[in-house]
Design an enzyme around this catalytic site. Structure first.
Site, PDB file in Angstrom:
ATOM      1  N   GLU A 123       0.807  -1.214   0.000  1.00  0.00           N
ATOM      2  CA  GLU A 123       0.000   0.000   0.000  1.00  0.00           C
ATOM      3  C   GLU A 123       0.845   1.272   0.000  1.00  0.00           C
ATOM      4  O   GLU A 123       0.323   2.369  -0.173  1.00  0.00           O
ATOM      5  CB  GLU A 123      -0.958   0.019   1.190  1.00  0.00           C
ATOM      6  N   HIS A 124       2.160   1.142   0.170  1.00  0.00           N
ATOM      7  CA  HIS A 124       3.031   2.313   0.168  1.00  0.00           C
ATOM      8  C   HIS A 124       3.562   2.642  -1.220  1.00  0.00           C
ATOM      9  O   HIS A 124       3.919   3.783  -1.493  1.00  0.00           O
ATOM     10  CB  HIS A 124       4.209   2.098   1.125  1.00  0.00           C
ATOM     11  N   HIS A 125       3.634   1.616  -2.102  1.00  0.00           N
ATOM     12  CA  HIS A 125       4.194   1.855  -3.433  1.00  0.00           C
ATOM     13  C   HIS A 125       3.344   1.266  -4.563  1.00  0.00           C
ATOM     14  O   HIS A 125       3.646   1.467  -5.729  1.00  0.00           O
ATOM     15  CB  HIS A 125       5.610   1.262  -3.530  1.00  0.00           C
ATOM     16  N   HIS A 191       8.507  -8.839  -1.449  1.00  0.00           N
ATOM     17  CA  HIS A 191       7.950  -7.516  -1.696  1.00  0.00           C
ATOM     18  C   HIS A 191       8.737  -6.841  -2.809  1.00  0.00           C
ATOM     19  O   HIS A 191       9.939  -6.603  -2.665  1.00  0.00           O
ATOM     20  CB  HIS A 191       8.022  -6.665  -0.427  1.00  0.00           C
ATOM     21  N   CYS A 193       8.592  -3.868  -3.637  1.00  0.00           N
ATOM     22  CA  CYS A 193       9.049  -2.545  -3.220  1.00  0.00           C
ATOM     23  C   CYS A 193      10.436  -2.625  -2.587  1.00  0.00           C
ATOM     24  O   CYS A 193      11.159  -1.629  -2.527  1.00  0.00           O
ATOM     25  CB  CYS A 193       8.055  -1.903  -2.242  1.00  0.00           C
TER      26      CYS A 193
END
Length: 231
Positions: A123-125, A191, A193
């Protein structure tokens, strides 16, 4: 500009940078996925239309030629993918219906479903989280169909996520569906990210676990872990 105003601007900029750094640290704000009260006022088709328009602007800003045959359909494809596929777990209408069955066999040993394929999104990238989920429970008066274990995992995976939150959401849903605290969830994931940006570490992976009821005891936890490690 006055000195005090200059200092305030610098401090504001530092605060913003610190906020972005905190996001890179994969902090979780709450157990519930952050949603606005009006999250479902728009229809899926309305969301697709709006997202396609915004993504078209992103591509245009990047300098891409949207008249090219390979690119002109991309905004709509991405928007449809977001709403109908990779973020479909945001909408409660897509939550799997879980039917409990009486445990007529009186089976009271551990049931383990391992290596459930998991695709989620950071949800951050907004880049993929790819991994496996392992779930287990000790039946009481009720059992549920095996496929429902997979469907619960997929429902909570198909949304912007933090792995810690996803693990607890799956565990809590299983406890509610089975009406027992004796539930275990372990997720192993890569992940993108971490792998494709930032530190560019392609060898590390992330493991999270949630143990409830009897699984908090060493004996049951060890048995669960031994089952998911067997090949």
């Amino acid at each position: 500009m006055k000195l005090n105003e200059t200092l305030l601007n610098i401090m504001d900029k530092q605060d913003t940078e610190n906020d972005f750094e905190a996001m890179d640290d994969h902090m979780m704000s709450s157990l519930e996925t952050p949603l606005r009260p009006d999250a479902f006022d728009l229809t899926d088709q309305e969301k697709i239309t709006i997202i396609a328009g915004h993504f078209k602007e992103i591509m245009h800003t990047l300098g891409l030629d949207l008249t090219d045959d390979s690119l002109k359909g991309t905004p709509h494809r991405v928007a449809k993918m977001y709403v109908k596929e990779i973020f479909q777990g945001l909408h409660p209408d897509n939550k799997p219906v879980i039917r409990r069955f009486e445990n007529k066999y009186m089976y009271n040993r551990m049931l383990v479903e391992r290596d459930i394929t998991l695709y989620s999104s950071c949800e951050h990238h907004f880049v993929p989280i790819i991994g496996k989920a392992h779930v287990a429970y000790i039946p009481g008066e009720h059992v549920i169909g095996l496929s429902k274990l997979n469907r619960i995992v997929q429902y909570y995976a198909r949304r912007p996520q933090v792995q810690e939150r996803m693990t607890m959401q799956i565990a809590n849903e299983l406890k509610q569906a089975l009406q027992t605290e004796d539930v275990a969830v372990l997720i192993e994931a890569d992940h993108l990210c971490v792998m494709s940006r930032g530190v560019n570490d392609v060898t590390s992976s992330t493991i999270t676990a949630e143990y409830g009821g009897l699984f908090q005891e060493e004996h049951y936890r060890s048995e669960f872990l031994s089952h998911i490690r067997k090949k």
